[in-house]
Enzyme design. Structure first.
Site, PDB file in Angstrom:
ATOM      1  N   TRP A 102       0.808  -1.218   0.000  1.00 51.90           N
ATOM      2  CA  TRP A 102       0.000   0.000   0.000  1.00 51.90           C
ATOM      3  C   TRP A 102       0.838   1.264   0.000  1.00 51.90           C
ATOM      4  O   TRP A 102       0.421   2.298  -0.534  1.00 51.90           O
ATOM      5  CB  TRP A 102      -1.010  -0.025   1.148  1.00 51.90           C
ATOM      6  CG  TRP A 102      -1.927  -1.198   0.982  1.00 51.90           C
ATOM      7  CD1 TRP A 102      -1.992  -2.304   1.763  1.00 51.90           C
ATOM      8  CD2 TRP A 102      -2.854  -1.415  -0.098  1.00 51.90           C
ATOM      9  NE1 TRP A 102      -2.905  -3.202   1.254  1.00 51.90           N
ATOM     10  CE2 TRP A 102      -3.445  -2.686   0.120  1.00 51.90           C
ATOM     11  CE3 TRP A 102      -3.225  -0.683  -1.221  1.00 51.90           C
ATOM     12  CZ2 TRP A 102      -4.412  -3.224  -0.750  1.00 51.90           C
ATOM     13  CZ3 TRP A 102      -4.181  -1.213  -2.085  1.00 51.90           C
ATOM     14  CH2 TRP A 102      -4.753  -2.462  -1.838  1.00 51.90           C
ATOM     15  N   ASP A 172      -1.134   6.793   6.409  1.00 52.42           N
ATOM     16  CA  ASP A 172      -2.274   5.986   5.948  1.00 52.42           C
ATOM     17  C   ASP A 172      -2.613   5.012   7.077  1.00 52.42           C
ATOM     18  O   ASP A 172      -1.879   4.055   7.325  1.00 52.42           O
ATOM     19  CB  ASP A 172      -1.885   5.236   4.672  1.00 52.42           C
ATOM     20  CG  ASP A 172      -3.004   4.311   4.166  1.00 52.42           C
ATOM     21  OD1 ASP A 172      -4.045   4.194   4.846  1.00 52.42           O
ATOM     22  OD2 ASP A 172      -2.813   3.708   3.092  1.00 52.42           O
ATOM     23  N   LYS A 196     -12.193  -1.184   7.434  1.00 58.09           N
ATOM     24  CA  LYS A 196     -11.483  -2.148   8.275  1.00 58.09           C
ATOM     25  C   LYS A 196     -11.851  -1.893   9.739  1.00 58.09           C
ATOM     26  O   LYS A 196     -12.619  -2.635  10.336  1.00 58.09           O
ATOM     27  CB  LYS A 196      -9.989  -2.076   8.007  1.00 58.09           C
ATOM     28  CG  LYS A 196      -9.665  -2.614   6.608  1.00 58.09           C
ATOM     29  CD  LYS A 196      -8.610  -1.809   5.915  1.00 58.09           C
ATOM     30  CE  LYS A 196      -8.456  -2.069   4.432  1.00 58.09           C
ATOM     31  NZ  LYS A 196      -8.354  -3.402   3.934  1.00 58.09           N
TER      32      LYS A 196
END
Lengths: 361, 361
Positions: A102, A172, A196
Site C-alpha cells: 500500500w 495511511d 477495516k
C-alpha cells in the site's frame, strides 16, 4: 446458528449489534418516515447523524480542535492522489516510506504531481521488517513524509510514530485507525478508508491539521480540494449518507465498549493468541515478519506444506471460520482481526489451528 | 401504517420491495455467512453481484457493446472534474450548455483544466426554458460538448438529444437516467449519480464510448483515470460494495416492472397529474417553466402566497407526503417523482393539492 467469524481483510466484519440496529431501522429510522438511505443529506435527521459521527470520532481519537475532520468518498487511494494536489507545490519533493504493497500504491498516485522520493524501502527483503528511522533518507525540502502505519498484505505495522521533525507527517491508517490510542498532534494528516476498523466501505475519514489547508497546492477542481470540502462540512456534493451513518454507529459502539484504550487491550490479546498458535506449532505454521514489526491487525501465516491449504480453508469454514485465504501476492493465510472481531473469534481460530496441526502434523 | 410518500430530490425514495429484500438479507445474504457489507469485493459472492449489476444495467439501458460501464465513487461532481482530465488536452476548448444550477457546477469543476466555453446559458431568464439548438455557439475545436439532461433545482429537462455533430456529447443524467428509453449511441459519455433514479447514494455510473478511453487526456493519478478503472473492472480500489449491491437490486426491480419503456409511461402520467394540479388551480399554484421544457422528474411549484408554505408542508406531512420543500435557491415546493415513486404517490399529492387549494384559495 451463530454467524461465522469472518477474518476478511476488508470489507471486514462489523459489530453484530451495529448490523442488528441498522437492520431494525432499515425502512424507517426514528419515525422519520423513510430509510436513512432516502433522507436528504441536508435535512435535520441526517444532519444530526453527520454531526454526531464527527463528534464521536473526535472523542474516540482525541482529535485536537485545530484538526479538520472530513468524511469523503473515493477510498484511501483517492486521498493518495489528493494529498500531493492539496499539500505540495507542483514538482516539489515528497518523501515516501515503503513497507508494503500500500505504500507503493500511495507512491504511484503521487508521482504525476510531485518529485516523489523513496526515503526507505524494505521490498528487497520482501517487506518483512520495518526500516530503522536512522536509515531513512529524507529530502531537505519535502512537502511531507508519507508512510503506511499498517500493511494489510504483508502484515507489517509501525507501533511508534516516526519522528520527522517539522515536516508534516502523513499516515495511511486505513487498517489500524482506532486500534489503540494515537497522538494525533504528531501528524499533519491521518487518513483511513473506513472498511477495516471504522465500519463500512464507501466512506473515508481524513483528519487534517488546519494550517496545512492554507497551502496553495496545485491547480485542481473544487471537488478535489480539501479546503472546499472542509468549508462545506463534507457536503460539497451529496455524501454517502448510509455509509456515514453506519460508520457513526460503529463509533458509538466503540465508545460504549470502552474506547480505543480497551480495543488496544483486546487487539493485543487477539494478536498474541494467534502468533502463539503460529510460533508454538513447531514450524507447521510460519510467519516470517520480524517479531517487533508484526501487525496486530493482519496475522499472515503459511502452512509448512501448501498442499494442505485447501483442506485448511475447507475445514476452517466448516468450523465457522471464514475468509482466511491470504492475498494473492503472498498466498498462504491471513487472519484480519480488526476491532470488530471478538476475542472469541481469535480464540476459536487458534484452537482450530492447534487441532488442525495435530491431525496433519 | 404505510410509509409516507417521500418526494425528496435525492437521496430519494427507493422501491419498498428493494428495501425489504436488503433488510431481510442484511446480516447474511444467501448463506454467505456475512452481510454484503462484510464480503470481500474480490470474493465469488460479491463478484456475482457486481457482474449481474452491470449486465442488468446494460439490458435496462440497451448499452451498446462498444461502451464501457464503470461503477465509481465520488458522485457526479467528481466525474465533472474527471471528464476534462480524461478527455481533453490541457487547455483545449470544451463547450458547456448551462440550463440550471448543475450545469454551472459542471463548468466550475472543469475550469482548472480546459478552456471552458459557454455555448448556451439561460440564467438571465432564471433557467426557465431551454436554449434552442440553433442558438448555441459551439467552439470549432472543442474536446466535447457537455449538458445537463435534467436540472433538479430548476425543473427543466431536455427531452430530445441535441445534435452536436461529430464532437462527443457528454450528458449528466444524474436525475433522469432510466426514466425513458435513450439512444446511448448518440453520446460520448453518460454519467449519473445513483441516488435519484438508480438507487442509493455513494455510487456513480459512467458509460463511456470506448474510443474516448484512448484519448491521452491530462497528467493524472491512476485513481483519477477512467482507463485504469475500466481495466480493473471498477475495482481499482475497494468499491462501495453495499451501494453497488443496492443499485443492482434496483436494476432488477426496474427490469421486473417492465423496463424503461414502462417507466416512461408511468413517469409521463405522474408528471401530467401534478402539472394539471398546478395549471388547473387558477393561479393558486404556479410553475413558470416553459411547458415544453418542464421536467418529468422534478415538479417545481410555488404557492401564490408564500405565507401558506409552512401550512402546506405541515398538512402534507400529516397526509403522509414528505420532503416537498423546494431547494433554497428557488424556495417554494418541489415534488421529485423518480422511477421509484409510485403513481399512487403522485395521485395522492395531486389530491392533497386540490384539497388544500379549496380550503385556502
Amino acid at each position: 446458528m451463530p454467524r461465522p467469524y469472518n477474518f476478511s481483510a476488508g470489507p471486514a466484519t462489523l459489530p453484530e449489534a451495529v448490523l442488528q440496529q441498522a437492520q431494525a431501522e432499515f425502512l424507517d429510522r426514528r419515525a422519520a418516515g423513510a430509510s436513512v438511505l432516502e433522507l436528504s443529506h441536508r435535512g435535520p435527521e441526517f444532519m444530526q447523524v453527520a454531526e454526531e459521527a464527527e463528534a464521536d470520532l473526535r472523542t474516540l481519537l482525541s482529535i485536537p480542535d485545530d484538526y479538520a475532520v472530513l468524511f469523503l468518498q473515493g477510498g484511501a487511494t483517492t486521498q493518495q492522489a489528493l494529498i500531493p494536489l492539496n499539500f505540495a507545490d507542483p514538482g516539489q519533493a515528497a518523501d515516501y516510506v515503503l513497507t508494503g504493497h500500500w505504500g507503493a500504491t500511495a507512491l504511484k498516485q503521487a508521482e504525476p504531481y510531485v518529485m516523489a522520493h523513496i526515503a526507505a524501502d524494505t521490498s528487497v527483503d520482501g517487506y518483512r521488517d520495518l526500516p530503522a528511522r536512522d536509515e531513512w533518507t529524507l529530502s531537505g525540502d519535502a512537502a511531507y513524509v508519507h508512510y503506511t502505519a499498517n500493511e494489510t498484505i504483508h502484515g507489517v505495522e509501525f507501533r511508534d510514530i516516526p519522528d520527522v521533525g517539522d515536516v508534516p507527517l502523513i499516515g495511511d491508517f486505513s487498517s489500524s485507525i482506532a486500534a489503540e490510542p494515537l497522538d494525533v498532534s504528531r501528524f499533519g494528516v491521518i487518513y483511513a478508508g473506513a472498511q477495516k476498523n471504522l465500519g463500512p466501505v464507501g466512506i473515508t475519514v481524513v483528519i487534517v491539521r488546519r494550517d496545512l489547508l492554507g497551502r496553495a497546492g496545485q491547480p485542481r477542481a473544487p471537488i478535489l480540494d480539501y479546503r472546499a470540502h472542509d468549508r462545506a462540512g463534507s457536503m460539497l456534493n451529496t455524501p454517502p449518507t448510509f455509509n456515514w451513518y453506519l460508520a457513526g454507529l460503529v463509533f458509538k459502539w466503540m465508545l460504549a465498549e470502552g474506547g480505543v484504550a480497551e480495543f488496544a487491550r483486546r487487539n493485543a490479546r487477539k494478536a498474541a493468541v494467534l502468533y502463539e498458535a503460529i510460533d508454538g506449532s513447531g514450524g507447521f505454521y510460519r510467519n516470517t515478519v520480524a517479531v517487533d514489526a508484526r501487525s496486530r491487525m493482519n496475522v499472515v501465516f503459511s502452512l509448512h506444506d501448501d498442499g494442505l491449504d485447501a483442506r485448511f480453508l475447507a475445514e476452517a469454514k466448516e468450523a465457522g471460520l471464514i475468509s482466511l485465504k491470504g492475498h494473492r501476492v503472498l498466498g498462504g493465510m491471513r487472519a484480519s482481526i480488526y476491532n470488530a472481531m471478538p476475542e472469541a473469534g481469535a480464540l476459536a481460530l487458534a484452537g482450530f489451528m492447534g487441532d488442525f496441526c495435530k491431525r496433519n502434523g
